[in-house]
Enzyme design. Structure first.
Site, PDB file in Angstrom:
ATOM      1  N   GLY A 100     -92.809 -25.500   9.585  1.00  0.00           N
ATOM      2  CA  GLY A 100     -92.937 -26.020  10.940  1.00  0.00           C
ATOM      3  C   GLY A 100     -93.376 -24.971  11.933  1.00  0.00           C
ATOM      4  O   GLY A 100     -93.753 -23.855  11.575  1.00  0.00           O
ATOM      5  N   ASP A 135     -82.900 -19.660   1.325  1.00  0.00           N
ATOM      6  CA  ASP A 135     -84.142 -18.929   1.625  1.00  0.00           C
ATOM      7  C   ASP A 135     -83.832 -17.643   2.387  1.00  0.00           C
ATOM      8  O   ASP A 135     -84.480 -17.324   3.390  1.00  0.00           O
ATOM      9  CB  ASP A 135     -85.100 -19.807   2.417  1.00  0.00           C
ATOM     10  CG  ASP A 135     -86.536 -19.271   2.391  1.00  0.00           C
ATOM     11  OD1 ASP A 135     -86.876 -18.522   1.458  1.00  0.00           O
ATOM     12  OD2 ASP A 135     -87.316 -19.600   3.305  1.00  0.00           O
ATOM     13  N   GLY A 174     -95.155 -21.686  10.339  1.00  0.00           N
ATOM     14  CA  GLY A 174     -95.165 -21.436   8.905  1.00  0.00           C
ATOM     15  C   GLY A 174     -95.141 -22.749   8.166  1.00  0.00           C
ATOM     16  O   GLY A 174     -95.337 -23.822   8.750  1.00  0.00           O
TER      17      GLY A 174
END
Length: 376
Positions: free
Chosen positions: A27, A150, A24
């Site tokens: 990484g 996140d 993604g």
């Protein structure tokens, strides 16, 4: 993101790269093998692209190293363990600006986003049991002054005891599953301003708290709890409160549109309302959230935990509106306490100003997007 590692390659004379598990924007993750301890591991590889100025490449390497250290501070059953970190300088042939590998616990699991795509939605009691594990993970992180930044279904791993092909129904499997919060890839250590550059906004648009869209890099525990609320909303409804193909439209909706009324949340409706209060001061804190999830997981109603007067909410739940179903693959620190009674009026005035500022920011972002599209 460039990929450097190859199958069979040994990193730091210890970790062997095996199969690619996924990739993604932050990484690539590989299945690996720790040759010293003879155990499987997951290896996250972040490559700094070639051509990045040396000073910027160094800042990026430092940032990734600090992020790995932030995640390594956590020791909790519902957080993926970080074992090691290796930072490599720029390649002598200038094919990259450096690499950072993070060696982590390998978890055999499916992510919650995949489960939602397959089953569309989960029963409120099941979501409460899942959410309780996530909330305790966030509590441990915040206690260690680590902010995730996140939280979203794709970063929630569900270790289904029967496996993906089990004949046991998904509700039973999730009830018995270990739930793990992973990918602290953009995590920060509270109070460390060097971790994220000023003005940089990180996270997935549909799960960003409205105050983060106003203050940019500023983030605290309340923003993680908003993202937890969006994640639990997605598990009960099949999608987060705000989503779509255009991130700028999503941002505008987050800052200016009432939260759509969930249709399938049942006993979790009050909890979602508390977590998705657009005023971070009035938003439920972690202790209240855990108590509500505990009650709902046992079959009770979250509304019976510290009832909150509707007048104290900065944004009531609005009737739902039709939205496109998401496509596959979409996408200073202190504990927060809900403000009830004294101080609520001051908080409301401050939040009105923030909402006005958010609308201005959203307009600027939309204008910038239009200019970019014309130039590209």
């Amino acid at each position: 993101m460039p990929v450097i590692a190859d199958q069979g390659r040994i990193i730091a004379q210890r970790y062997r790269i095996d199969d690619k598990l996924g990739s993604g924007g932050m990484g690539t993750v590989w299945r690996g093998w720790d040759t010293a301890l003879q155990r499987p591991v997951a290896i996250k590889e972040v490559v700094i692209p070639s051509g990045v100025p040396a000073a910027d490449a160094q800042r990026l390497r430092d940032r990734y190293v600090r992020e790995a250290r932030a995640a390594a501070r956590l020791r909790h059953a519902n957080v993926v363990a970080v074992y090691d970190m290796i930072a490599a300088p720029p390649d002598v042939n200038e094919t990259n600006g450096g690499i950072v590998w993070t060696v982590m616990e390998l978890v055999a699991a499916r992510d919650l986003a995949a489960i939602i795509r397959q089953h569309r939605r989960l029963a409120p009691k099941v979501v409460a049991q899942l959410g309780l594990q996530l909330a305790t993970a966030l509590s441990a992180a915040h206690e260690a002054d680590v902010l995730h930044r996140d939280v979203k279904p794709a970063n929630v791993l569900v270790c289904l005891p029967g496996g993906a092909d089990s004949n046991v129904d998904i509700a039973t499997q999730v009830t018995q599953a270990r739930v793990v919060l992973t990918d602290f890839g953009i995590a920060s250590i509270a109070g460390d301003p060097s971790l994220t550059r000023t003005g940089q906004l990180v996270g997935s648009p549909s799960y960003l708290a409205p105050e983060r869209l106003v203050t940019g890099s500023s983030c605290d525990a309340a923003a993680d709890l908003w993202a937890l609320g969006c994640t639990l909303y997605a598990a009960t409804e099949g999608h987060p409160p705000f989503y779509g193909d255009d991130p700028f439209v999503v941002i505008c909706a987050i800052t200016s549109t009432p939260i759509p009324q969930p249709q399938h949340a049942g006993a979790l409706t009050a909890l979602l309302r508390g977590l998705l209060d657009k005023d971070p001061v009035l938003r439920w804190d972690i202790d209240r959230t855990i108590a509500a999830l505990q009650r709902a997981a046992e079959g009770g109603s979250a509304s019976h935990v510290f009832p909150l007067a509707a007048a104290n909410h900065s944004d009531v739940l609005a009737p739902s509106f039709t939205q496109r179903a998401p496509e596959q693959g979409e996408s200073s620190f202190r504990p927060r306490h809900s403000a009830t009674g004294r101080g609520a009026g001051t908080s409301r005035s401050r939040w009105i100003l923030l909402r006005v500022a958010a609308a201005i920011v959203a307009i600027v972002l939309l204008a910038a997007a239009s200019i970019w599209q014309l130039m590209s």
